[in-house]
Design an enzyme around this catalytic site. Structure first.
Site, PDB file in Angstrom:
ATOM      1  N   VAL A  82       0.840  -1.205   0.000  1.00 44.17           N
ATOM      2  CA  VAL A  82       0.000   0.000   0.000  1.00 44.17           C
ATOM      3  C   VAL A  82       0.876   1.256   0.000  1.00 44.17           C
ATOM      4  CG1 VAL A  82      -1.740   1.320   1.275  1.00 44.17           C
ATOM      5  CG2 VAL A  82      -1.913  -1.165   1.173  1.00 44.17           C
ATOM      6  N   GLY A  85       6.882   4.376   4.685  1.00 39.55           N
ATOM      7  CA  GLY A  85       7.516   5.591   5.178  1.00 39.55           C
ATOM      8  C   GLY A  85       8.977   5.268   5.450  1.00 39.55           C
ATOM      9  N   THR A  87      10.298   4.361   8.288  1.00 40.11           N
ATOM     10  CA  THR A  87      10.476   3.270   9.252  1.00 40.11           C
ATOM     11  C   THR A  87       9.593   2.070   8.970  1.00 40.11           C
ATOM     12  OG1 THR A  87      10.664   5.080  10.842  1.00 40.11           O
ATOM     13  CG2 THR A  87      10.695   2.859  11.741  1.00 40.11           C
ATOM     14  N   LYS A  88       8.374   2.336   8.482  1.00 41.41           N
ATOM     15  CA  LYS A  88       7.404   1.248   8.385  1.00 41.41           C
ATOM     16  C   LYS A  88       6.898   1.050   6.957  1.00 41.41           C
ATOM     17  CE  LYS A  88       5.947   3.570  11.937  1.00 41.41           C
ATOM     18  NZ  LYS A  88       4.877   4.399  12.436  1.00 41.41           N
ATOM     19  N   VAL A  90       3.455  -0.717   4.737  1.00 36.93           N
ATOM     20  CA  VAL A  90       2.063  -1.132   4.930  1.00 36.93           C
ATOM     21  C   VAL A  90       1.592  -1.969   3.733  1.00 36.93           C
ATOM     22  CG1 VAL A  90      -0.312  -0.287   5.206  1.00 36.93           C
ATOM     23  CG2 VAL A  90       1.561   0.874   6.384  1.00 36.93           C
ATOM     24  N   LYS A 103       0.933  -3.415   9.120  1.00 39.53           N
ATOM     25  CA  LYS A 103       2.095  -2.513   9.184  1.00 39.53           C
ATOM     26  C   LYS A 103       3.249  -3.229   9.875  1.00 39.53           C
ATOM     27  CE  LYS A 103       1.366   2.004  10.171  1.00 39.53           C
ATOM     28  NZ  LYS A 103       1.288   3.243  11.008  1.00 39.53           N
ATOM     29  N   ASP A 216       5.055  15.183  14.781  1.00 43.02           N
ATOM     30  CA  ASP A 216       5.307  14.982  13.344  1.00 43.02           C
ATOM     31  C   ASP A 216       3.981  15.037  12.580  1.00 43.02           C
ATOM     32  OD1 ASP A 216       6.727  14.479  11.058  1.00 43.02           O
ATOM     33  OD2 ASP A 216       6.836  12.318  11.347  1.00 43.02           O
TER      34      ASP A 216
HETATM   35  N1  LIG Z   1      -4.132   1.830   7.890  1.00 42.53           N
HETATM   36  C1  LIG Z   1      -3.549   2.246   6.781  1.00 42.53           C
HETATM   37  N2  LIG Z   1      -4.195   2.127   5.587  1.00 42.53           N
HETATM   38  C2  LIG Z   1      -3.609   2.552   4.446  1.00 42.53           C
HETATM   39  N3  LIG Z   1      -2.403   3.137   4.380  1.00 42.53           N
HETATM   40  C3  LIG Z   1      -1.730   3.296   5.524  1.00 42.53           C
HETATM   41  C4  LIG Z   1      -2.255   2.864   6.780  1.00 42.53           C
HETATM   42  N4  LIG Z   1      -1.359   3.175   7.738  1.00 42.53           N
HETATM   43  C5  LIG Z   1      -0.320   3.762   7.124  1.00 42.53           C
HETATM   44  N5  LIG Z   1      -0.540   3.851   5.791  1.00 42.53           N
HETATM   45  C6  LIG Z   1       0.373   4.430   4.792  1.00 42.53           C
HETATM   46  O1  LIG Z   1       1.669   3.928   5.038  1.00 42.53           O
HETATM   47  C7  LIG Z   1       2.603   4.994   5.138  1.00 42.53           C
HETATM   48  C8  LIG Z   1       3.674   4.607   6.141  1.00 42.53           C
HETATM   49  O2  LIG Z   1       3.117   4.428   7.431  1.00 42.53           O
HETATM   50  P1  LIG Z   1       3.699   5.254   8.673  1.00 42.53           P
HETATM   51  O3  LIG Z   1       3.115   4.712   9.915  1.00 42.53           O
HETATM   52  O4  LIG Z   1       3.499   6.717   8.434  1.00 42.53           O
HETATM   53  O5  LIG Z   1       5.234   4.851   8.595  1.00 42.53           O
HETATM   54  P2  LIG Z   1       6.546   5.726   8.921  1.00 42.53           P
HETATM   55  O6  LIG Z   1       6.677   5.775  10.422  1.00 42.53           O
HETATM   56  O7  LIG Z   1       7.642   4.957   8.276  1.00 42.53           O
HETATM   57  O8  LIG Z   1       6.346   7.102   8.338  1.00 42.53           O
HETATM   58  C9  LIG Z   1       1.800   6.225   5.510  1.00 42.53           C
HETATM   59  O9  LIG Z   1       2.382   7.381   4.956  1.00 42.53           O
HETATM   60  C10 LIG Z   1       0.426   5.956   4.941  1.00 42.53           C
HETATM   61  O10 LIG Z   1       0.319   6.507   3.632  1.00 42.53           O
END
Ligand SMILES: Nc1ncnc2c1ncn2[C@@H]1O[C@H](COP(=O)(O)OP(=O)(O)O)[C@@H](O)[C@H]1O
Ligand SMILES: [Mg+2]
Length: 258
Positions: A82, A85, A87-88, A90, A103, A216
């Site tokens: 999907v 980022g 760190t993570k 999805v 995630k 953030d």
């Molecule tokens: N529940 C979700 N459904 C769809 N997309 C998601 C969801 N959670 C996160 N994302 C997407 O995944 C991306 C990375 O998740 P995020 O938690 O922001 O990671 P990081 O800490 O690496 O920034 C987000 O920018 C968002 O677009």
């Protein structure tokens, strides 16, 4: 033995020795390149080799947590990527025919790759997993219409840094909030986004765990679910009032979302 036969015999022996020596050198070179290819840089051979390091166990106090379900998450098949980022990462998946978001640690993300330039992969991976664990702990406490709802999670972190930490979160699935999506919105939809943001900031001030510092607060940390904007990235949240270390900290005007 005649002189010519003796000479031919010596030639044969000499050629055999040269042939065997060449074969030995080639075999050694091949062996060396194979060994060095699989050598993991910056990781000591004993405890930190990621291929030998066991995955950490589950903390005892988590066994009774209804949201903790490693069996379920270990056997889910991720359907498609999907978004990611630093760190993570999805993925979407199906649970009881319902779409969910999965995630986990982004192994190729900037966080891990930057960290791995100077530190071991294991340490960098564990730091990223700890961020997910922080997010899990906050999602357990923060139940609000503007915060993504956690359905299940798996956290294996019981040991020290000698094991590989593991964390996966299953939440409701949303649509990443892109600039294009924002631009295509009607005025009504835009007003709803602003209301959701104000609602979140208000909740951050009165959350059950105390005042939350949304350190953030950026577009990529949100997703859209049925027209509602929800915060999904919680690992940078600061819980509690910021403290003054020096007098200057408290006298200067600091913009802080609390
Ligand atoms: N529940 C979700 N459904 C769809 N997309 C998601 C969801 N959670 C996160 N994302 C997407 O995944 C991306 C990375 O998740 P995020 O938690 O922001 O990671 P990081 O800490 O690496 O920034 C987000 O920018 C968002 O677009
Ligand atoms: Mg993010």
């Amino acid at each position: 033995m005649s002189a010519s036969r003796q000479w031919r015999y010596r030639m044969f022996l000499g050629l055999m020795i040269v042939y065997m020596a060449t074969a030995c050198i080639v075999a050694c070179a091949l062996l060396w390149t194979t060994v060095t290819q699989y050598k993991v840089e910056n990781i000591s051979d004993t405890t930190e080799n990621q291929f030998l390091v066991p995955i950490c166990g589950i903390k005892k106090d988590l066994y009774s947590d209804p949201h903790m379900n490693c069996d379920l998450l270990d056997h889910l098949s991720y359907e498609k990527f999907v978004a990611n980022g630093w760190t993570k990462i999805v993925y979407s998946a199906k649970l009881n025919n319902q779409p969910i978001a999965i995630k986990t640690v982004n192994l190729k993300g900037k966080d891990i790759t930057d960290c791995a330039k100077t530190k071991s992969i294991l340490l960098c991976h564990n730091r990223a997993a700890e961020k997910l664990v922080k997010e899990i702990n906050l999602l357990k406490e923060l139940k609000h219409e503007t915060i993504i709802q956690m359905k299940h999670y798996c956290a294996k972190t019981s040991e020290d840094n000698l094991c590989m930490k593991y964390a996966v979160i299953a939440t409701e699935l949303g649509d990443p909030l892109t600039n294009l999506k924002l631009l295509q919105m009607t005025w009504d939809q835009r007003r709803k986004i602003i209301q959701d943001l104000a609602n979140l900031v208000n909740y951050a001030q009165h959350s059950p765990v105390g005042v939350l510092g949304l350190a953030d607060l950026r577009r990529p940390q949100f997703v859209l679910i049925n027209g509602n904007m929800k915060l999904t990235d919680l690992d940078d949240i600061i819980v509690g009032e910021p403290r003054c270390v020096t007098n200057a900290d408290c006298s200067s005007t600091v913009f802080y979302l609390t």
